[in-house]
Design an enzyme around this catalytic site. Structure first.
Site, short mmCIF file in Angstrom:
data_model
loop_
_atom_site.label_atom_id
_atom_site.label_comp_id
_atom_site.label_asym_id
_atom_site.label_seq_id
_atom_site.Cartn_x
_atom_site.Cartn_y
_atom_site.Cartn_z
N ASP A 26 -0.22 -3.13 -11.28
CA ASP A 26 0.01 -2.94 -9.85
C ASP A 26 0.93 -4.07 -9.39
OD1 ASP A 26 -0.50 -2.19 -7.10
OD2 ASP A 26 -1.84 -3.93 -7.01
N ASP A 28 1.61 -5.33 -5.50
CA ASP A 28 1.19 -6.19 -4.39
C ASP A 28 -0.18 -6.81 -4.68
OD1 ASP A 28 3.26 -5.86 -2.20
OD2 ASP A 28 2.83 -3.76 -2.68
N THR A 128 2.93 1.17 -8.71
CA THR A 128 2.68 0.71 -7.35
C THR A 128 2.78 1.85 -6.34
OG1 THR A 128 3.41 -0.79 -5.60
CG2 THR A 128 5.12 0.04 -7.06
N LYS A 162 -2.31 6.49 -5.16
CA LYS A 162 -3.68 5.97 -5.31
C LYS A 162 -4.45 6.28 -4.02
CE LYS A 162 -1.57 2.09 -7.79
NZ LYS A 162 -1.27 0.65 -7.75
MG MG Z 1 -2.29 -4.30 -5.13
#
Ligand code: MG
Length: 244
Positions: A26, A28, A128, A162
């Site tokens: 991922d 962030d 992401t 997600k």
């Molecule tokens: Mg994250």
């Protein structure tokens, strides 16, 4: 470290062994310390359009695409989905505020960890929900030679995002590996849910303000306190996950 967690994962998933060939990262809160800026930008942008989101809620929603987050707020507070134009306007404003917050620095330990993983001959794929161009463009600058365009899944590639397993399933495909041949590295509850739903051993790195419980509840196989910790323990991790 990790032996018990891997044994539990194998029992639960009904698989015989973990034979890791790829890491799915991922972005962030894992590679960049960008979540404080995202949280503030969501609060301010939503408010300008008559929607409310607390910083905690922003952290809880992390991982969704921008459209996903905006729609959730609209459903809660307007009783309807946001229009395409509203989604575009709110997300554009959120991205502007994000940029005005300054430069999100790479997470401490991330460069070392990625370099070690690459040196071990493992594939690295980015997964992401972000469509934040300023950060995606920064990836190559901050982590030179790590992320090839063909090994990236972003907000522009997915339909659901997600917490649906879709982005991680796409990540597996890009790496050309099975769920038992990969490890997910996530910081967000919904990201963990997506990794677990894709059948992948999921390491949660708790870099934010939420309690570990939020990540364990979603099925995280193990929790590390920071990316620095992960980088410092890479040799132990590599030996245990049986990288070929
Ligand atoms: Mg994250």
């Amino acid at each position: 470290m990790l032996e018990k967690e891997i044994a539990d994962y194998l029992v639960k998933s009904g698989n015989k062994s973990l034979n890791v060939k790829a890491f799915l990262f991922d972005m962030d809160g894992v590679l960049f310390n960008s979540m404080p800026f995202h949280a503030v930008s969501w609060c301010r942008a939503a408010k300008e359009f008559g929607l409310e989101i607390s910083e905690r809620q922003a952290y809880m929603n992390e991982g969704r695409t921008g459209a996903g987050t905006i729609n959730e707020l609209a459903m809660q507070q307007w009783g309807r989905e946001a229009t395409q134009k509203e989604i575009e306007d709110i997300y554009k404003r959120k991205a502007e505020i994000f940029v005005s917050c300054g430069t999100a620095e790479p997470m401490k330990g991330a460069v070392n960890l990625l370099n070690s993983i690459k040196k071990s001959g493992l594939k690295i794929v980015l997964v992401t929900g972000s469509g934040q161009k300023s950060l995606l463009d920064k990836l190559n600058h901050s982590f030179p030679g790590i992320f090839a365009t063909e090994n990236m899944v972003t907000a522009f590639d997915v339909k659901y995002g997600k917490p649906n397993p879709e982005p991680y399933l796409m990540g597996l495909k890009k790496a050309g590996v099975l769920p038992t041949e990969a490890v997910v590295v996530e910081n967000a509850p919904l990201g963990v849910r997506a990794g677990v739903a894709a059948g992948i051993f999921t390491i949660a790195v708790n870099t934010g303000p939420l309690p570990d419980e939020c990540l364990l509840k979603e099925g995280a196989n193990v929790i590390f306190p920071s990316m620095e910790f992960f980088a410092e323990h890479w040799d132990d991790v590599r030996n245990i996950i049986k990288c070929e």
